[in-house]
Design a protein around this motif. Structure first.
Motif, PDB file in Angstrom:
ATOM      1  N   ASP A   1       0.802  -1.220   0.000  1.00 18.32           N
ATOM      2  CA  ASP A   1       0.000   0.000   0.000  1.00 18.32           C
ATOM      3  C   ASP A   1       0.840   1.279   0.000  1.00 18.32           C
ATOM      4  O   ASP A   1       0.329   2.357  -0.250  1.00 18.32           O
ATOM      5  CB  ASP A   1      -0.993   0.014   1.168  1.00 18.32           C
ATOM      6  CG  ASP A   1      -0.334  -0.102   2.535  1.00 18.32           C
ATOM      7  OD1 ASP A   1       0.889  -0.337   2.598  1.00 18.32           O
ATOM      8  OD2 ASP A   1      -1.052   0.024   3.539  1.00 18.32           O
ATOM      9  N   LYS A   2       2.149   1.151   0.225  1.00 20.06           N
ATOM     10  CA  LYS A   2       3.032   2.317   0.155  1.00 20.06           C
ATOM     11  C   LYS A   2       3.636   2.387  -1.243  1.00 20.06           C
ATOM     12  O   LYS A   2       4.196   1.408  -1.732  1.00 20.06           O
ATOM     13  CB  LYS A   2       4.140   2.209   1.201  1.00 20.06           C
ATOM     14  CG  LYS A   2       3.627   2.279   2.616  1.00 20.06           C
ATOM     15  CD  LYS A   2       4.772   2.218   3.599  1.00 20.06           C
ATOM     16  CE  LYS A   2       4.240   2.322   5.014  1.00 20.06           C
ATOM     17  NZ  LYS A   2       5.302   2.152   6.000  1.00 20.06           N
ATOM     18  N   GLU A   3       3.550   3.558  -1.854  1.00 27.40           N
ATOM     19  CA  GLU A   3       4.017   3.719  -3.226  1.00 27.40           C
ATOM     20  C   GLU A   3       5.491   3.342  -3.393  1.00 27.40           C
ATOM     21  O   GLU A   3       5.881   2.746  -4.402  1.00 27.40           O
ATOM     22  CB  GLU A   3       3.790   5.156  -3.695  1.00 27.40           C
ATOM     23  CG  GLU A   3       4.068   5.349  -5.162  1.00 27.40           C
ATOM     24  CD  GLU A   3       3.691   6.730  -5.662  1.00 27.40           C
ATOM     25  OE1 GLU A   3       4.293   7.157  -6.651  1.00 27.40           O
ATOM     26  OE2 GLU A   3       2.802   7.370  -5.059  1.00 27.40           O
ATOM     27  N   GLU A   4       6.306   3.631  -2.387  1.00 24.20           N
ATOM     28  CA  GLU A   4       7.743   3.324  -2.490  1.00 24.20           C
ATOM     29  C   GLU A   4       8.020   1.817  -2.502  1.00 24.20           C
ATOM     30  O   GLU A   4       9.120   1.386  -2.848  1.00 24.20           O
ATOM     31  CB  GLU A   4       8.551   4.006  -1.378  1.00 24.20           C
ATOM     32  CG  GLU A   4       8.160   3.602   0.019  1.00 24.20           C
ATOM     33  CD  GLU A   4       7.119   4.512   0.673  1.00 24.20           C
ATOM     34  OE1 GLU A   4       7.070   4.530   1.907  1.00 24.20           O
ATOM     35  OE2 GLU A   4       6.355   5.182  -0.051  1.00 24.20           O
ATOM     36  N   ASN A   5       7.023   0.998  -2.166  1.00 29.65           N
ATOM     37  CA  ASN A   5       7.191  -0.461  -2.179  1.00 29.65           C
ATOM     38  C   ASN A   5       6.690  -1.116  -3.467  1.00 29.65           C
ATOM     39  O   ASN A   5       6.895  -2.310  -3.663  1.00 29.65           O
ATOM     40  CB  ASN A   5       6.476  -1.089  -0.984  1.00 29.65           C
ATOM     41  CG  ASN A   5       7.045  -0.635   0.338  1.00 29.65           C
ATOM     42  OD1 ASN A   5       8.147  -0.103   0.396  1.00 29.65           O
ATOM     43  ND2 ASN A   5       6.296  -0.838   1.402  1.00 29.65           N
ATOM     44  N   HIS A   6       6.035  -0.355  -4.321  1.00 26.46           N
ATOM     45  CA  HIS A   6       5.434  -0.933  -5.532  1.00 26.46           C
ATOM     46  C   HIS A   6       6.465  -1.640  -6.415  1.00 26.46           C
ATOM     47  O   HIS A   6       6.191  -2.709  -6.954  1.00 26.46           O
ATOM     48  CB  HIS A   6       4.703   0.134  -6.344  1.00 26.46           C
ATOM     49  CG  HIS A   6       3.440   0.602  -5.690  1.00 26.46           C
ATOM     50  ND1 HIS A   6       2.604   1.527  -6.268  1.00 26.46           N
ATOM     51  CD2 HIS A   6       2.846   0.285  -4.507  1.00 26.46           C
ATOM     52  CE1 HIS A   6       1.570   1.761  -5.483  1.00 26.46           C
ATOM     53  NE2 HIS A   6       1.709   1.015  -4.402  1.00 26.46           N
ATOM     54  N   GLU A   7       7.652  -1.051  -6.563  1.00 21.05           N
ATOM     55  CA  GLU A   7       8.665  -1.649  -7.431  1.00 21.05           C
ATOM     56  C   GLU A   7       9.129  -3.007  -6.882  1.00 21.05           C
ATOM     57  O   GLU A   7       9.352  -3.950  -7.641  1.00 21.05           O
ATOM     58  CB  GLU A   7       9.859  -0.713  -7.598  1.00 21.05           C
ATOM     59  CG  GLU A   7      10.868  -1.219  -8.605  1.00 21.05           C
ATOM     60  CD  GLU A   7      12.032  -0.271  -8.820  1.00 21.05           C
ATOM     61  OE1 GLU A   7      12.857  -0.571  -9.696  1.00 21.05           O
ATOM     62  OE2 GLU A   7      12.132   0.771  -8.131  1.00 21.05           O
ATOM     63  N   ILE A   8       9.249  -3.110  -5.562  1.00 20.20           N
ATOM     64  CA  ILE A   8       9.640  -4.386  -4.946  1.00 20.20           C
ATOM     65  C   ILE A   8       8.611  -5.448  -5.291  1.00 20.20           C
ATOM     66  O   ILE A   8       8.957  -6.544  -5.747  1.00 20.20           O
ATOM     67  CB  ILE A   8       9.773  -4.245  -3.408  1.00 20.20           C
ATOM     68  CG1 ILE A   8      10.900  -3.280  -3.049  1.00 20.20           C
ATOM     69  CG2 ILE A   8       9.979  -5.612  -2.752  1.00 20.20           C
ATOM     70  CD1 ILE A   8      10.937  -2.882  -1.576  1.00 20.20           C
ATOM     71  N   PHE A   9       7.340  -5.136  -5.088  1.00 15.61           N
ATOM     72  CA  PHE A   9       6.267  -6.100  -5.351  1.00 15.61           C
ATOM     73  C   PHE A   9       6.191  -6.451  -6.834  1.00 15.61           C
ATOM     74  O   PHE A   9       6.025  -7.624  -7.187  1.00 15.61           O
ATOM     75  CB  PHE A   9       4.920  -5.554  -4.851  1.00 15.61           C
ATOM     76  CG  PHE A   9       4.705  -5.776  -3.389  1.00 15.61           C
ATOM     77  CD1 PHE A   9       3.936  -6.840  -2.936  1.00 15.61           C
ATOM     78  CD2 PHE A   9       5.277  -4.939  -2.446  1.00 15.61           C
ATOM     79  CE1 PHE A   9       3.745  -7.069  -1.588  1.00 15.61           C
ATOM     80  CE2 PHE A   9       5.091  -5.155  -1.090  1.00 15.61           C
ATOM     81  CZ  PHE A   9       4.318  -6.224  -0.656  1.00 15.61           C
ATOM     82  N   LYS A  10       6.320  -5.454  -7.705  1.00 10.53           N
ATOM     83  CA  LYS A  10       6.242  -5.732  -9.142  1.00 10.53           C
ATOM     84  C   LYS A  10       7.379  -6.653  -9.575  1.00 10.53           C
ATOM     85  O   LYS A  10       7.160  -7.628 -10.290  1.00 10.53           O
ATOM     86  CB  LYS A  10       6.279  -4.437  -9.952  1.00 10.53           C
ATOM     87  CG  LYS A  10       6.168  -4.691 -11.459  1.00 10.53           C
ATOM     88  CD  LYS A  10       6.490  -3.486 -12.288  1.00 10.53           C
ATOM     89  CE  LYS A  10       6.418  -3.738 -13.771  1.00 10.53           C
ATOM     90  NZ  LYS A  10       6.954  -4.989 -14.256  1.00 10.53           N
ATOM     91  N   ASN A  11       8.599  -6.340  -9.139  1.00  9.50           N
ATOM     92  CA  ASN A  11       9.743  -7.168  -9.523  1.00  9.50           C
ATOM     93  C   ASN A  11       9.610  -8.590  -8.981  1.00  9.50           C
ATOM     94  O   ASN A  11       9.939  -9.553  -9.686  1.00  9.50           O
ATOM     95  CB  ASN A  11      11.049  -6.527  -9.047  1.00  9.50           C
ATOM     96  CG  ASN A  11      11.407  -5.286  -9.832  1.00  9.50           C
ATOM     97  OD1 ASN A  11      10.844  -5.009 -10.885  1.00  9.50           O
ATOM     98  ND2 ASN A  11      12.341  -4.518  -9.316  1.00  9.50           N
ATOM     99  N   LEU A  12       9.139  -8.726  -7.746  1.00 11.73           N
ATOM    100  CA  LEU A  12       8.957 -10.071  -7.182  1.00 11.73           C
ATOM    101  C   LEU A  12       7.870 -10.841  -7.924  1.00 11.73           C
ATOM    102  O   LEU A  12       8.017 -12.040  -8.171  1.00 11.73           O
ATOM    103  CB  LEU A  12       8.644  -9.990  -5.689  1.00 11.73           C
ATOM    104  CG  LEU A  12       9.857  -9.691  -4.822  1.00 11.73           C
ATOM    105  CD1 LEU A  12       9.426  -9.318  -3.407  1.00 11.73           C
ATOM    106  CD2 LEU A  12      10.811 -10.881  -4.795  1.00 11.73           C
ATOM    107  N   PHE A  13       6.790 -10.164  -8.283  1.00  6.78           N
ATOM    108  CA  PHE A  13       5.745 -10.859  -9.037  1.00  6.78           C
ATOM    109  C   PHE A  13       6.273 -11.290 -10.406  1.00  6.78           C
ATOM    110  O   PHE A  13       6.043 -12.432 -10.828  1.00  6.78           O
ATOM    111  CB  PHE A  13       4.494  -9.993  -9.205  1.00  6.78           C
ATOM    112  CG  PHE A  13       3.398 -10.719  -9.928  1.00  6.78           C
ATOM    113  CD1 PHE A  13       2.655 -11.695  -9.283  1.00  6.78           C
ATOM    114  CD2 PHE A  13       3.133 -10.458 -11.265  1.00  6.78           C
ATOM    115  CE1 PHE A  13       1.661 -12.400  -9.953  1.00  6.78           C
ATOM    116  CE2 PHE A  13       2.139 -11.149 -11.939  1.00  6.78           C
ATOM    117  CZ  PHE A  13       1.403 -12.123 -11.278  1.00  6.78           C
ATOM    118  N   ASP A  14       6.999 -10.422 -11.077  1.00  6.55           N
ATOM    119  CA  ASP A  14       7.538 -10.758 -12.402  1.00  6.55           C
ATOM    120  C   ASP A  14       8.479 -11.961 -12.340  1.00  6.55           C
ATOM    121  O   ASP A  14       8.390 -12.872 -13.164  1.00  6.55           O
ATOM    122  CB  ASP A  14       8.260  -9.557 -13.020  1.00  6.55           C
ATOM    123  CG  ASP A  14       7.315  -8.442 -13.432  1.00  6.55           C
ATOM    124  OD1 ASP A  14       6.081  -8.667 -13.468  1.00  6.55           O
ATOM    125  OD2 ASP A  14       7.814  -7.324 -13.707  1.00  6.55           O
TER     126      ASP A  14
END
Length: 189
Positions: free
Chosen positions: A54-67
């Motif tokens: 839910d924190k914008e600064e964490n979005h890249e971490i989640f996206k990369n892990l999902f990919d």
């Protein structure tokens, strides 16, 4: 189809290596695992905190892990129907701390639950410690040695189906830091 074809997939020097500083920055203060009653069987001794999307600064971490999880899902030929990354667990194991044999998939008795954990992953954030190896149950009951020990290095990430038994052996010196996560999909049918 047999899903035992590939029990786990280990990527060395994963693309997540360069995300480690961001992961440390995103991790809230650690709490003792099970301190809120979450481990009545006393299976684990560690400290954890939760990183949410839910924190914008964490979005890249989640996206990369999902990919990278999708890549592992295809590379291992599991082809699980997944689409949701749960909050990430930042875990620290000090000397003597461990997590005994367990599975990550929870059986829900509540028919309202629409999703279940299908793929688990563990990203090692450091390697200046001893012990703390990950073991996965990979063998058949007729094998004397049914598990495999995986020695991860900093930046390595391992993926496995969430219904596989696994454990983290006690750390003997130093502190082991990892990021653990689960990717969910519709309930098994």
């Amino acid at each position: 189809m047999t899903i035992r074809k590939q029990v786990f997939l280990h990527y060395k020097d994963s693309p997540m290596l360069e995300m480690i500083p961001s992961i440390y920055k995103a991790a809230p203060e650690l709490e003792e695992a099970g301190s809120t009653g979450g481990d009545p069987a006393n299976q684990r001794a560690s400290h954890v905190s939760w990183i949410t999307s839910d924190k914008e600064e964490n979005h890249e971490i989640f996206k990369n892990l999902f990919d990278i999880t999708q890549q592992a899902n295809n590379d291992a030929e599991w082809y699980f129907d997944v689409g949701i990354v749960e909050p990430l667990q930042y875990t620290s194991y000090g000397p003597g701390e461990r997590y005994d044999w367990h599975v990550d998939q929870h059986i829900h008795n509540d028919a309202k639950e629409e999703f279940c954990r299908k793929i688990s992953f563990s990203l090692l954030l450091n390697d200046d410690f001893e012990g703390g190896e990950l073991q996965l149950e990979c063998g058949s009951p007729v094998q004397e040695e049914r598990h495999q020990t995986v020695k991860l290095a900093k930046g390595d990430i391992i993926f496995f189906p969430s219904f596989h038994w696994h454990r983290v052996l006690p750390v003997t010196s130093g502190e082991r830091h990892s990021l653990v996560g689960w990717v969910c999909g519709p309930n098994w049918r």
